[in-house]
Scaffold this active site. Sequence first.
Site, PDB file in Angstrom:
ATOM      1  N   TYR A   1     -10.077   0.023   1.573  1.00  0.00           N
ATOM      2  CA  TYR A   1      -9.908  -0.530   2.593  1.00  0.00           C
ATOM      3  C   TYR A   1      -9.445   0.640   3.910  1.00  0.00           C
ATOM      4  CZ  TYR A   1      -8.930  -5.441   2.882  1.00  0.00           C
ATOM      5  OH  TYR A   1      -9.164  -6.645   3.172  1.00  0.00           O
TER       6      TYR A   1
ATOM      7  N   GLU B   1      21.877 -10.359  14.119  1.00  0.00           N
ATOM      8  CA  GLU B   1      21.117 -10.315  13.349  1.00  0.00           C
ATOM      9  C   GLU B   1      20.454 -11.152  13.332  1.00  0.00           C
ATOM     10  OE1 GLU B   1      20.746  -6.954  10.715  1.00  0.00           O
ATOM     11  OE2 GLU B   1      21.684  -5.159  11.333  1.00  0.00           O
TER      12      GLU B   1
ATOM     13  N   ASP C   1       0.897  -0.641   0.031  1.00  0.00           N
ATOM     14  CA  ASP C   1      -0.039  -0.234  -0.345  1.00  0.00           C
ATOM     15  C   ASP C   1       0.743   1.467  -0.062  1.00  0.00           C
ATOM     16  OD1 ASP C   1      -2.886  -1.201  -0.955  1.00  0.00           O
ATOM     17  OD2 ASP C   1      -2.041  -1.425   2.056  1.00  0.00           O
TER      18      ASP C   1
HETATM   19 CU   LIG Z   1      -8.350  -7.275   5.400  1.00  0.00          CU
END
Ligand SMILES: [Cu+2]
Lengths: 628, 628
Positions: free
Chosen positions: A436, A537, A348
């Site tokens: 969303y 790490e 996103d």
């Molecule tokens: Cu969802």
Amino acid sequence: AGADPTVPLPDRASIFADLTPAELRAVRDFLMGCPELGLSPSRGGTLAQNTLFLVELLPPKKRLALRHLDEGGPAPRRQARAVVFFGGQAEPNVTEFAVGPLPRPSSYRPLRFKGRRRVPFAARPMTQLEYELLHRALVQATEPLYRLLRDATGFWYHNCTDRCLTFSDIAPRGLASGERRSWFMLQRFVEGYFLHPVGLEILINHRDPDPHRWAIQRLWYNGQYFSSPQELAERYEQGRVAVARLSDHASQLLFSTYVPRGRFTTGTPTDVHGAKVCEPQGRRYRLRGNRLEYGGWSLAFRLRSSSGLQLFDLRFNEERVAYEVSVQEAIAFYGGDTPAAMQTKYIDAGWGMGSVTYELAPGIDCPEVATYLDAHHLYDADGPVRFARAICIFELPTGVPLRRHFNSNFQGGYHFYAGLEGHALVLRTTSTVYNYDYIWDFLLYPNGVMEAKVHATGFIHATFYTPQGQRYGSRVQSHVLGNLHTHLVHYKVDLDIAGTGNSFETMDLSFENIPNPWSPDARVVQPWLHRQPRRSERRAAFPLGQALPRYLLFSNPRQRNRWGHARSYRIQHSSHAGRVLPRGWREERGISWGRWGSGWGSRQQALPGASRGAGVGGGEASCRPVAR
Amino acid sequence: AGADPTVPLPDRASIFADLTPAELRAVRDFLMGCPELGLSPSRGGTLAQNTLFLVELLPPKKRLALRHLDEGGPAPRRQARAVVFFGGQAEPNVTEFAVGPLPRPSSYRPLRFKGRRRVPFAARPMTQLEYELLHRALVQATEPLYRLLRDATGFWYHNCTDRCLTFSDIAPRGLASGERRSWFMLQRFVEGYFLHPVGLEILINHRDPDPHRWAIQRLWYNGQYFSSPQELAERYEQGRVAVARLSDHASQLLFSTYVPRGRFTTGTPTDVHGAKVCEPQGRRYRLRGNRLEYGGWSLAFRLRSSSGLQLFDLRFNEERVAYEVSVQEAIAFYGGDTPAAMQTKYIDAGWGMGSVTYELAPGIDCPEVATYLDAHHLYDADGPVRFARAICIFELPTGVPLRRHFNSNFQGGYHFYAGLEGHALVLRTTSTVYNYDYIWDFLLYPNGVMEAKVHATGFIHATFYTPQGQRYGSRVQSHVLGNLHTHLVHYKVDLDIAGTGNSFETMDLSFENIPNPWSPDARVVQPWLHRQPRRSERRAAFPLGQALPRYLLFSNPRQRNRWGHARSYRIQHSSHAGRVLPRGWREERGISWGRWGSGWGSRQQALPGASRGAGVGGGEASCRPVAR
Ligand SMILES: [Cu+2]
Ligand SMILES: [Ca+2]
Ligand SMILES: [Ca+2]
Ligand SMILES: [Ca+2]
Ligand SMILES: [Ca+2]
Ligand SMILES: [Cu+2]
């Protein structure tokens, strides 16, 4: 110059403040005036031109910021990050620039990241212009399908008036690096259209900057594949297509809206507002520019157009706890039976997650008494755009005491009683990435706890129901499948506990079996605190889906409290998410952060993938930044 | 008879209502009047007599309750559960009785549980009387230690006025079944005395009903063991004891109180109240007797004196979702270096967890606008005792919308916006089990979600600091160790989803690698929904500390919604707790429910250990019900 709104606020937080509209315009004007860049306005042009896509703050380097904050050094030069789409050249590409100094920029230089090639033009985010051109391509693609669409759905795409179809586009846009071809899912354009797929999905190759060279590559209708709209139309006329006839839209409309309906059987009132947050004695937080103060807390914040909320210089009672806590990325990976469902892997930040910060409704999205702040983004626009009420800030009564104790005297009275009301300060924004709405919260508690929280709401990304689809989700309406998917969210957390040199250790309970010191024949089995320093790490990264160690501690072993314990902060993780894909699979490689429930590294903030890859131009292969 | 307060309310919830004070008295009077029981008043007597310890509702059998609720059958006979300590007989024991019918009891019968022996007298919970006798024993034990205690702490136990010591007693009370010998940790009796151990711990054998036969078995002082107070006193006089000299109490007092101190550096106001929950338009829930209604929810509740809040007949829009959801048990198991710390394994239902429901402070423990209810317990008392404001009920604004979506038109406006305010109804009580205050919440959400939640607050159970103690916790003050421990809580959840015949299945994501249907050379790797029916109890139990399957679903496969999915409820588990002890170790066997993150069985409600073992008389070996 004191009243000049382009002059940064005289607070140390100001070095992290987002660019003002005047600064955004100054950067735009400066770059538009550089003839060698050859920039055109983006609105109304073509894809084959050079345009300014994004301008936002380029935060100062940590070293310089700390010198300023902690040692009284000069304020770091204020700079902008600008992203230019070079679509009008022989080798189209996307380039990021540093532009400065603000408020009156005079130079720019390309930002290059170690080990990363120039971002190919095909990997750029979507723009309004490209959507407009794709709309025209869909008009052409659906015109031959008019009868099918009208007969089956009562809606159509081209030349429609009130019974229109719309679309959702799917990412990634291809199967290999360098492709730009997207599946489009057609939906009836009614309130909540995400829940109204009509069963038609269309694959368009839109890689070429010239839309005349775009091509419809495939169609999927109700379980069958077709190579062209004409083929589907002909077969339909011949009666050789299984048609999914949707019921009349009027009866279908209601379920996808938020219009109140149904009733509760208990008869408790639903026509009045319920409990509210109120502030009978006023506000207990303070906002000065982008500095927020509450109880012992003090922090600077910004709303980065490309990725979202970022906190800097978090302090509790003057002592820094973290240099930065930022939203970096959010992804949602799906499974399904239709090509669109199978292909969906949304990443996103590539959709300008920090720029889709639409208005928060007082009383619903935040309490009426909240403070609301506007944001300004220059993202796929020719100038700064104001997003009203993009951020809200409020004190929340948690409804449960932070501490309490009732000390009974066991005679019906008490020795002492004490309790502390539970509160948290909430800093919130949303990102509506198409269907969303992410609700991004940072919560500050009066006891020194800070919480980062995200809610995903809005509408599900649903696809057309097929019987085979049940393997991948739940049927939620006659023709709608709610597809299984996993959301993962990536935060950058640069803790600085009592200084920048921190160690990481985990603590767990182990059991021991020892002689009982007061009863020679007996034994004691009991837990002890098993501390494990995590120096490499590799030892500090924990795969998702496996139980995390009980305690994750960041400490400064050279700074101890008066009881000898290293000054520490605990990270508490609350998620039941697992992997989104098997490790190493093509699209998984582009989101390697998603393998780990927690990953810590001393070099973390130096890794471009962690600190800035969330913006335009990160990733590789088909997991390049994607857009819908 | 309508105005007679002993007549149950004419609501179907009333079959689950706690006994009224009049009913409690009626049961007490009836039993006290039975000469064959030979009951004496418990106050002021001896341990070697028969006393009535506890009276509470004996809930109806589920079968009879359902016949009444669902089929219009008669209300089940209302009965009480009474626990009698038979201390005045040749073979002292603890016996539970069913007493009825209420409101005018006329008979009683012993309650026997399959496979469980009679509860031995030594396994009974503690009483005020026994504490008073133990206090006298401690007076005797500490008199020889006066000089040591005064020199080292400035406080003493026997014959004290303002500088007194007090104690915390440890459970389990021994190392094997049948023992009753407890460690007592001495503390300075100041506000927050739990944080003021003085370094002295005393082991007393108080098994015999006759306190003259009690014996001091061991002492521990600051790392050394002694076999009698005299030995410790002598060695102290000889200078052969390492003395832990505590600083003067005045400077030590403050840290253990809730008295506000310190200040925040930000200058935000702290002298005014923060945000509050308010109800500008009134209440949206309804309370009728013990029936609570909110939105679609309806349930009956009670506050069981022995274990706490119980919900029955939970319905959403008239349909039953669960027959019962109840708090059963809470435990806290410790590790440490002192004998008291090593020994501590509290099992709190044995401490009358449901009876220590002290007053909730409006504005701190619950919002000012909450509804407060009293409770009445007959527990270690000669009659019902009123606990004012033991329960509160309020609607909480969650601060985040339940749903919202902003549907942008990408032109600066929107197609539609909608959002629903977030609310939950909270039903709360607390259990202050000595140092801890458990806050027990049930939350009802308007979308059909029900949440059970517990907070542990109050004071930690801390022990005297020794250097070796660091292996078992953190030093929190010069002489105080915060010991590591694990809290586990046991709920009984008898879901009845669309009927009593439910199945249990888990769902997880698995991955598949299939040919790409629209691109012949490519492959798709994607998740699919892996459903696993869990038909046996063994396959339905998940060990603590391992990752749970992603979804835990209870369904009625014979009742399907209109899309063909079985009517289901999901259990979502939120805890990071692990095992408290290695499996099979002595004290672990008594809390076998604590092995499992979730355990489901069709027989669950028939297992005494699950359904009623939390009360008096469950368990075995040294993990018998314990009390402090
Ligand atoms: Cu969802
Ligand atoms: Ca543009
Ligand atoms: Ca750091
Ligand atoms: Ca008593
Ligand atoms: Ca059941
Ligand atoms: Cu605890």
